[in-house]
Write a protein that holds these residues in place. Structure first.
Motif, PDB file in Angstrom:
ATOM      1  N   UNK C 192       0.889  -1.410   0.086  1.00 53.05           N
ATOM      2  CA  UNK C 192       0.054  -0.100  -0.147  1.00 53.05           C
ATOM      3  C   UNK C 192       0.896   1.321  -0.066  1.00 53.05           C
ATOM      4  N   UNK C 197      -0.284   5.083  -1.278  1.00 51.76           N
ATOM      5  CA  UNK C 197      -1.473   5.212  -0.558  1.00 51.76           C
ATOM      6  C   UNK C 197      -1.311   5.980   0.796  1.00 51.76           C
ATOM      7  N   UNK C 198      -2.270   7.117   1.088  1.00 52.32           N
ATOM      8  CA  UNK C 198      -2.055   7.893   2.318  1.00 52.32           C
ATOM      9  C   UNK C 198      -2.496   6.940   3.632  1.00 52.32           C
ATOM     10  N   UNK C 201      -5.849   5.880   4.752  1.00 51.90           N
ATOM     11  CA  UNK C 201      -6.412   5.006   3.863  1.00 51.90           C
ATOM     12  C   UNK C 201      -6.060   3.763   4.071  1.00 51.90           C
ATOM     13  N   UNK C 205      -8.680   1.170   5.319  1.00 52.45           N
ATOM     14  CA  UNK C 205      -9.243   0.178   4.174  1.00 52.45           C
ATOM     15  C   UNK C 205      -8.370  -1.232   4.457  1.00 52.45           C
ATOM     16  N   UNK C 206      -7.203  -1.161   4.990  1.00 55.05           N
ATOM     17  CA  UNK C 206      -6.483  -2.385   4.913  1.00 55.05           C
ATOM     18  C   UNK C 206      -6.127  -3.031   6.344  1.00 55.05           C
ATOM     19  N   UNK C 210      -8.583  -6.435   8.122  1.00 55.96           N
ATOM     20  CA  UNK C 210      -7.625  -7.583   8.530  1.00 55.96           C
ATOM     21  C   UNK C 210      -7.684  -7.962   9.832  1.00 55.96           C
TER      22      UNK C 210
END
Lengths: 331, 351, 298
Positions: C192, C197-198, C201, C205-206, C210
């Protein structure tokens, strides 16, 4: 792989790059020492070429790859990418840079978010950089990327673990290609794969380079035969330094550095008829601890040709023949 | 090893008469191993037969999931059970069927480690992190040789010296984390060979190691095994290692042996399309610059719901009609000790 | 491109391809204890929703003539010391227990989750400060903390929920921080970053998606603990106030009559036990199924 890149323009230049990691121990996280993972590396990568980085574990090849894409910050020296020094940029300033280069990881399962669909993973760079307008263009581009790497677009909605190792690596490659980068850092892209899958992925990478003009690779691996197969030029590393850098054809025919010679001798050739005739000189000893590297030439304790000067004098990387650089006092 | 000493095979399972002077020390016949998974039963090893003679170095070659490791674990009765299960076959060692012994019974424990030793891919995982190297070596030695409390540290020091660890007197008191990966593998080799076993099984012994360490390790194993007149089984996917160190090869695919023969036969005259595909798909250090690899297209089969036909059929470039209609062919001999499981004469088709 | 026309080998290999979700459901259905837990919880939810229809009597209707009645055709589980129908109170009590369990855990998940993620992801001073506060809270036994809070805030449903959820924040924050730190080191988070990616985020988002399976599993099990906590507080008299039906309070009420009339405590006690067990079994089952690697045999 393209032997004569149409455009010989330089795309990446590392000058005196050093990456040091402090080693901390104990509850107070006291600094116990410094690991010089990369220590004074100079390299250039031209547009459309493949530069191989090879060496044994702890030689700093992965650190270089990750520093180029700025997952690590250089301790000193600089990273010039497309004519711009990116070694001191912050995360925000790096965003346009990271559109132009990408990274393929060794472990295809670990580098894909297990909870996201393959399509979502491949499309992530497009969304991050707002490269497509609207849903239709987005899904068209993702499908196109799937086809480009030889994946069936009907598998877009599956999650990574539903794919085989080779297919997962294809997903990783598709993601790396999403933004049309000019440089892809391939960090051991085939070493986690089975033999028959390795060839598929290596061929895919060379096909892509041929098809998408001007794409350059830094190909990092510990397997010399793999690196030699895909690379135009190969840099051999030992304890954070480049010991030899040359065209890959020259590397096998005329290796100059004793370490390169030993490495070549250690790699068995899958052919008993050839092996029978080969000399099996075994390099003794182990790689010294990077916390406490030897003085002078770091290879001297294992070197069969070691002289008194080698123990004190640090050899420079010198050009000994056209485009053939060696860092050895005896070369 | 000369051609005459490698056994010949006729038909499928039963190995035919080997040269009268030599009987195999290990004979595996029609071994079957199954794994129960939530999605069904996997026939990981599906009727594997092989034999091992005294003083020879043999390789079992194949890609992940082909059953090469499961075969060896079954021989040692070290399969995790469940999910693993030996579903049939015989493992005859010195006239006795090892599979008749209880998994952890006294007979099996005597064989395991004492007469047949095994070393694994991740040496650091095979060592106990809280005991010194010396203690573990002494323990292994006493266990394998059936001695109790009669040995001292000198045994451990001698063993470390045997596998070429410098300053053995000092290092015997170290803990595993103070050893590098290569050193740990040396310790494992020392443990495995501590009681002069007849057979050493090395399961991917060098996969986790660097190339120069790999070469050191294989050279060491080869020399020690030669000195002890033991046999060595190397389980690997590395064709280079095989070409350099091994006399005979068993190539496995989808739980079966698809080709077997002397190293020179297999490399010089491969008779199974899978073997041929493997050989053409690996880059060689001495290849002509710019040559292209020819990969085996497609993927290994799913071992659940295997079709009755040849498991390599979906990936095979040489397939003929017979392959599609008839079951997987038996292992048939095409030359002196050279057998393949294929209807097609690959050699003819290639030219 | 050479590979463009390649067939889909997975489909060739496995004609009856099951999606991840299908496999998960398939596996869950085969787990007996998970199914048992799921059935118990479903029944309890239905019981809570349809309490007015199911309960034979008003749970608060006092009938002194009939106090401490043995089970009979009129009162299937007997009556308590005030003559209230035990079965009806048990049915209505399910509402209290469920509300406390779900609300307290939900609040703890959200607050603890945010604290833990921020601490784990940002690291450094932020992590040190948040985690030391959490450690301090954690060193106080959960019931004692809830007890103190309940004593300060007073009884009642709302305060019981607050007390229990505050006492549950530390374990969730710890779990989430540990998860975040592990996930942060994985290659797909580096990926990422390498894509530009910021941070936020990546975090939302990741990292969070998880970490959620572990939190979901732990949370499911904690629902049982929260219900137990409510029972404990009510038993000690600072939980749900009379006359609201709650299982813990019912156990407490039966205590003086334990010898001559044990049923009064045993019935709600068994109900609590059953529900806590059910939530634990469901959590166990979810843990097995939510790990995608466990299904990676094919």
């Amino acid at each position: 792989m393209s032997r004569q890149p149409a455009d010989q323009q330089e795309i990446l230049r590392l000058t005196d790059l050093a990456v040091h990691f402090p080693v901390r121990r104990g509850i107070w996280q006291r600094k116990m020492g410094i690991v010089k993972a990369v220590d004074g590396v100079n390299l250039t990568v031209k547009r459309g070429e493949t530069l191989g980085l090879v060496g044994e574990s702890g030689c700093g090849k992965t650190t270089i790859g990750r520093t180029v894409i700025r997952l690590y910050k250089p301790t000193s020296g600089s990273v010039w990418f497309e004519g711009k020094d990116i070694s001191t940029l912050n995360e925000r300033e790096l965003r346009p840079v990271r559109r132009r280069m990408s990274l393929i990881f060794q472990d295809p399962s670990g580098s894909l978010d297990p909870r996201k669909s393959a399509g979502n993973i491949v499309g992530a760079p497009l969304r991050i950089h707002h490269l497509v307008k609207g849903r239709k263009e987005y899904s068209e581009r993702v499908e196109q990327l799937f086809r480009l790497v030889g994946l069936d677009p009907s598998m877009i909605d599956r999650v990574p673990h539903e794919f085989s190792g080779g297919q997962r690596q294809r997903i990783g490659i598709a993601r790396a290609l999403a933004c049309d980068p000019s440089l892809i850092i391939c960090d051991e892209p085939v070493s986690a794969l089975d033999v028959s899958m390795q060839a598929q992925i290596m061929n895919l990478l060379s096909d892509l380079q041929e098809g998408l003009g001007g794409l350059a690779y830094i190909f990092i691996a510990h397997d010399l035969s793999v690196v030699r197969h895909v690379s135009d030029r190969v840099a051999v590393m030992y304890l954070g330094r480049i010991v030899e850098l040359t065209e890959s054809a020259q590397l096998y025919v005329a290796p100059k550095h004793p370490y390169t010679q030993a490495l070549l001798a250690a790699v068995p050739i899958p052919d008993p008829f050839v092996e029978e005739a080969r000399e099996h000189a075994i390099l003794e000893g182990e790689i010294p601890s990077p916390l406490n590297p030897p003085t002078g030439c770091t290879f001297h304790p294992r070197c069969p040709y070691c002289t008194a000067a080698c123990k004190t004098q640090v050899p420079e990387l010198r050009e000994v023949a056209d485009g053939h650089y060696v860092s050895c006092l005896l070369a | 090893m000369s051609e005459a000493t490698t056994g010949t095979m006729s038909g499928a399972a039963a190995p035919a008469a080997a040269p009268a002077s030599r009987t195999p020390i290990l004979e595996v016949r029609d071994l079957r191993v199954q794994f129960k998974t939530p999605l069904g039963t996997v026939n990981a090893v599906d009727g594997v037969s092989y034999e091992l003679y005294e003083d020879e170095i043999v390789a079992v070659v194949g890609e992940s999931g082909c059953g090469k490791s499961a075969t060896q674990l079954a021989v040692m009765q070290l399969l995790q059970s469940p999910p693993g299960r030996i579903a049939g076959g015989e493992v005859v060692f010195e006239g006795q069927d090892l599979l008749k012994f209880k998994k952890n019974g006294p007979e099996m424990r005597k064989v395991r480690g004492g007469q047949i030793a095994m070393i694994f891919q991740e040496p650091i995982n095979s060592l106990n992190p809280v005991l010194t190297i010396g203690d573990q070596l002494v323990e292994a030695y006493e266990l394998h040789c059936g001695l109790k409390g009669q040995t001292d540290k000198q045994v451990a020091i001698d063993l470390l010296k045997m596998v070429g660890i410098p300053a053995a007197e000092k290092r015997v008191n170290d803990y595993p984390h103070q050893f590098s990966g290569g050193m740990c593998q040396r310790v494992m080799i020392a443990m495995g060979l501590s009681c002069s076993p007849r057979i050493l099984i090395a399961d991917e012994p060098t996969t986790a190691l660097d190339v120069t360490t790999q070469a050191q390790m294989l050279e060491l194993m080869k020399n020690l095994v030669r000195e002890m007149h033991a046999s060595l089984v190397i389980v690997t996917h590395n064709l280079g290692v095989v070409a350099r160190y091994v006399e005979r090869i068993y190539v496995m695919y989808a739980g079966r042996v698809v080709e077997s023969g002397s190293t020179k036969d297999i490399f010089g005259n491969p008779r199974h399309p899978y073997t041929l595909g493997l050989l053409k798909s690996v880059p060689r250090l001495d290849e002509v610059q710019g040559s292209r690899l020819i990969p085996i297209e497609g993927m290994p089969p799913n071992l659940i719901d295997m079709p009755g036909t040849c498991a390599f059929l979906p990936r095979c470039p040489y397939a003929v009609e017979q392959c599609r209609t008839e079951p997987w062919p038996e292992l048939t001999c095409v030359g002196e000790g050279h057998c393949a499981r294929c209807y097609v004469n690959v050699e003819e088709r290639r030219s | 491109m050479r590979f463009a026309a390649q067939r889909d080998p997975l489909v060739v290999a496995a004609p009856q391809h099951m999606s991840t979700r299908q496999v998960a459901v398939h596996l869950l259905l085969r787990k007996g204890l998970f199914m048992f837990g799921a059935v118990v919880i479903t029944l309890m939810i239905l019981m809570a929703i349809f309490a007015p229809l199911l309960a034979p009597y008003d749970p608060n209707a006092v009938d002194m003539q009939n106090s401490l009645a043995k089970p009979s055709a009129q009162h299937l589980l007997g009556t308590d010391n005030l003559g209230r129908d035990t079965l009806s109170r048990l049915i209505y009590g399910a509402r209290t227990s469920l509300i406390v369990g779900l609300a307290a855990v939900a609040a703890a998940v959200i607050l603890g989750g945010i604290l833990g993620t921020v601490a784990g992801f940002l690291g450094g001073i932020v992590q040190a400060v948040i985690m030391r506060i959490v450690d301090m809270l954690m060193s106080i036994p959960m019931l004692l903390l809830a007890l103190t809070l309940a004593a300060v805030l007073g009884g009642g449903l709302k305060n019981v929920v607050i007390a229990i959820s505050v006492s549950m924040i530390p374990p969730f924050a710890r779990l989430m921080a540990a998860q975040t730190i592990t996930i942060k080191e994985r290659d797909f988070v580096s990926a990422q970053r390498s894509m530009g990616a910021p941070k936020w985020r990546t975090m939302v988002g990741t990292v969070m998606p998880n970490a959620y399976p572990a939190v979901l599993v732990f949370g499911t099990m904690q629902i049982g603990a929260a219900i137990l906590g409510e029972a404990g507080l009510s038993y000690l008299g600072i939980g749900i106030q009379a006359p609201t039906a709650a299982w813990g309070a019912m156990v407490s009420l039966g205590f003086p009559y334990l010898v001559q009339y044990p049923l009064l405590s045993i019935v709600p006690g068994v109900a609590v036990m059953l529900v806590v067990f059910a939530f634990n079994m469901v959590g166990d089952g979810l843990r097995d199924v939510l790990d995608p690697r466990l299904r990676g045999t094919s």
